[in-house]
Design a protein around this motif. Structure first.
Motif: not given
Lengths: 546, 216
Positions: A74-88, A278-282, A284-289
């Motif tokens: 569950l921990g890996s999913l909780a962090l991994g899914v948002p990270a998949a969005y930010a990185l892929y 491409p990532a936009t300024r908006r 950042l609110a997801v990617v940075v945290p």
């Protein structure tokens, strides 16, 4: 013609006998011994089995194993899914480097991860004040550290290929960004999430080294309980029963993972599009945290490990690294850590050569799909579904005697054989796709030009398999170098490998010993990462040949 | 008789039910003759060719050369060359080393090999291409190299399996003439499989038609 074909069949089986004999001796027979030892005592021993199964220690170990694996997943999913969005899903500059760095923990040996989190949460550790040493929290964080990349890669791959028009359609129907995500995007990703989750659960349920180091005497999973029964209580019978329970648990996880993978393959087969943007300024609110959290999780234990390896009584220095070459106190280790490193290098070299040699034979035999090749494939993959702890226990129970007049007791070469068995499935999975990518007519072309079957292999197959062979040799070497689960049962005390030496040092009191353990962990991590990076270079041009 | 003699040859592919691709076919090809096997796709012409060369096992029948039974002779000792539909050049070898492959297998000495490769490249109109990577070649050039590679060891029979079908129409017409001239110039006995009647007329001195696994 009939005789010629029968000949061909005989040749196939003669060649297949080599890997099958290896697996039979070092894997299947030990496994059968565990089953026999666990279930029978003269006859079928229901009472004896029941006694182990119903003991409070066993119940505790089962609950702990399942709970830790669930929380780790569950921990890996909780962090991994948002990270998949930010990185892929998103594209931005420097993304490639971040992806590469985030893959580092996955190649680290379990004992190094255990050491790193000890350095972080241990009593004199960086965050020692939190009192998390020998708790579930520390173990779950270590499991997430290890496995989050699996989720990121698998889900990220699916997300990058997901048609964004679907979410756009939902938006035109009045859904806001979150509603589109919840009702369209996430359901489309569900098979990938399920597949990644099942794999991570499997990894978590077999992460012996991490739990053994971080759990200490307080947290016990089935695997560490097996280890304790063998090494502390000398109860091989109980260990065998626990091993059967562990196999059953892993079997369930494997079946779930296979089911999830079939579903994912079906959904992915639909259509492949470029779903990245491409990532936009908006964003950042997801990617940075997300990246900050990921960075903290990955960097903190590794920083703590390096810092502790350099920390001395009066400041910082290389004292612990220098001590690796010195004779330790007799009660701690019978040899220097440097000698353990040398032993590990020799052992891993033998294991890698054996595993890739067998892998090459298997890949050649699996080139043409048939019923017999499917059988061989399944047998060779079996070690993947069995915890290395059980491989080690089985070999200990089976081969700790003389076989056919050869005295195997405490033979040092049992260690590389066990490591080769553990590495073999990955070697085969690396080589087989490349072998199958060579078109059959190309071999036929060589034959019509006068090449004998052996000449065809040497002149066509081998040149095209050389690079994947190098890649799998590196993989096998790195796996063998860090192998802990099986090795810990088989390595003689006077011939420790680097991981077993680190474990002994971690368990001994005194800042000198622990400091040496951390320094040795840094050395092991550097060696493993270096090998993996060198091996990965081979991958870049694989397939480019064809 | 001299040349190729195929007697009652059948090819059956395993499966449920088994598929009879070639059904008791007999044919002869005299030395120096170029014969075309013409038929729609799936008629079994490529299977027949593969069985003659030895890359596909026979269910029954016999293949003879100059009266000698070669049915049980392994592919690499049969002395029958083959040009494949999509060339099947070895990607890890240069043009010259592709052409030299059969000569290497026959243990031809290096100097002789080099001059033979040069001759072959000249024959197919690719002088000076020896050091190129095969991945740099156009489709037409690939098939020329494949032809040179097959001819280099001097096969007693050359089988060509749709050698031009991967190319575009205009190139195909030109190359068909070239292939015929090259085969005649080298005096090679050849069997060409094609689905294109014009191509068959251009390349071959005799055309055999095939349907549903049988010659008609």
């Amino acid at each position: 013609m009939g005789t010629a074909r029968a000949h061909h069949g005989l040749g196939w089986w003669a060649l297949a006998a080599v890997p099958l004999a290896f697996l039979g001796l070092f894997f299947l027979w030990p496994l059968a011994t565990i089953l026999a030892r666990g279930l029978f005592d003269g006859g079928f021993d229901a009472a004896g089995v029941l006694e182990v199964v119903t003991s409070p220690r066993t119940a505790d170990a089962v609950v702990t194993t399942v709970t830790l694996a669930t929380l780790g997943t569950l921990g890996s999913l909780a962090l991994g899914v948002p990270a998949a969005y930010a990185l892929y899903r998103l594209r931005w500059r420097g993304q490639g480097a971040v992806r590469a760095i985030s893959a580092v923990p996955f190649v680290l040996p379990t004992i190094v991860v255990g050491a790193a989190f000890t350095a972080l949460f241990g009593r004199s550790g960086l965050l020692g004040g939190l009192g998390l040493d020998q708790t579930w929290v520390a173990i779950v964080l270590a499991l997430v550290f290890y496995n989050v990349i699996v989720v990121t890669r698998v889900v990220g791959g699916a997300w990058a290929a997901l048609d964004p028009a679907q979410a756009d359609a939902a938006r035109t129907l009045g859904a806001d960004r979150w509603a589109a995500l919840r009702h369209v995007t996430l359901p489309a990703l569900a098979p990938a999430v399920g597949s990644a989750g099942a794999v991570v659960f499997l990894f978590c349920a077999t992460s012996f080294g991490v739990v053994l180091v971080l759990g200490g005497t307080r947290v016990n999973t089935l695997e560490t309980e097996i280890y304790l029964q063998v090494n502390q209580f000398l109860d091989l019978r109980a260990a065998a029963v626990l091993a059967i329970a562990q196999m059953a648990l892993v079997g369930v996880a494997l079946a779930a993972s296979a089911w999830a993978r079939r579903r994912r393959d079906r959904t992915l087969a639909l259509r492949r599009v470029d779903g990245t943007r491409p990532a936009t300024r908006r964003d950042l609110a997801v990617v940075v945290p997300v990246l900050a959290l990921l960075g903290l999780l990955l960097a903190a234990p590794l920083y703590a490990l390096v810092e502790r390896s350099l920390r001395t009584g009066d400041g910082h220095g290389l004292d612990h690294y220098i001590a690796l070459f010195g004779e330790p106190a007799r009660t701690v280790l019978p040899v220097t850590v440097a000698a353990a490193i040398a032993n590990s290098l020799v052992t891993a070299t033998i294991a890698a050569v054996v595993a890739t040699g067998l892998g090459l034979i298997v890949a050649s035999l699996l080139t043409r799909r048939s019923r017999r090749s499917a059988v061989l494939d399944a047998v060779v993959m079996l070690p993947l579904g069995v915890s290395a702890v059980i491989v080690g226990l089985g070999m200990l129970l089976t081969l700790n005697r003389s076989v056919l007049g050869v005295d195997l007791r405490g033979s040092w070469w049992l260690v590389p054989m066990a490591q080769a068995g553990v590495a073999l499935p990955l070697v085969v999975r690396t080589l087989v796709p490349s072998a199958r990518a060579i078109p059959a007519p190309m071999r036929a072309a060589a034959s019509t030009l006068g090449a004998s079957p052996w000449a065809v292999w040497r002149q066509v197959d081998w040149p095209l398999l050389r690079r994947p062979f190098g890649l799998s040799l590196g993989f096998a070497f790195a796996i063998a170098l860090g192998e802990f689960g099986a090795t810990t049962f088989l390595a003689r005390p006077d011939r420790p490998t680097l991981p077993t030496a680190i474990y002994r040092l971690l368990g001994r009191p005194g800042i000198e010993n622990v400091g040496m353990a951390f320094a040795a962990s840094v050395v092991l991590a550097a060696m493993t990462a270096g090998i993996m990076m060198t091996a990965e270079r081979m991958r870049t041009t694989v397939g480019g040949d064809l | 008789m001299s040349g190729l003699d195929v007697e009652d040859l059948s090819v059956v592919y395993a499966g449920t039910p088994p598929v009879t691709a070639v059904d008791t076919v007999s044919l002869t090809v005299a030395r120096g003759e170029i014969v075309a096997l013409l038929g729609p796709s799936g008629c079994g012409k490529s299977s027949l060719l593969a069985a003659v060369v030895g890359t596909v096992p026979l269910a029954s029948g016999a293949v003879r050369w100059d009266g000698e039974d070669v049915t049980a002779t392994p592919v690499h000792q049969r002395g029958f060359g083959m040009v494949f539909q999509d060339g099947q050049l070895f990607p890890h070898r240069s043009v010259a080393r592709n052409v030299a492959f059969g000569l290497e297998m026959a243990r031809v000495p290096r100097d002789e090999r080099r001059s033979r490769v040069a001759d072959m490249l000249e024959l197919v109109g690719l002088e000076g291409f020896g050091d190129r990577a095969v991945t740099e070649l156009s489709g037409g050039q690939c098939q020329r190299v494949a032809l040179a590679r097959s001819l280099a060891p001097g096969p007693r029979l050359l089988a060509l399996d749709e050698p031009l079908s991967a190319l575009d129409a205009e190139l195909r017409g030109r190359l068909a003439v070239d292939v015929r001239e090259i085969l005649l110039a080298s005096g090679t006995t050849a069997v060409v499989v094609t689905h294109d009647p014009d191509e068959a007329e251009v390349m071959a001195s005799r055309v055999l038609r095939m349907e549903d696994g049988q010659l008609v």
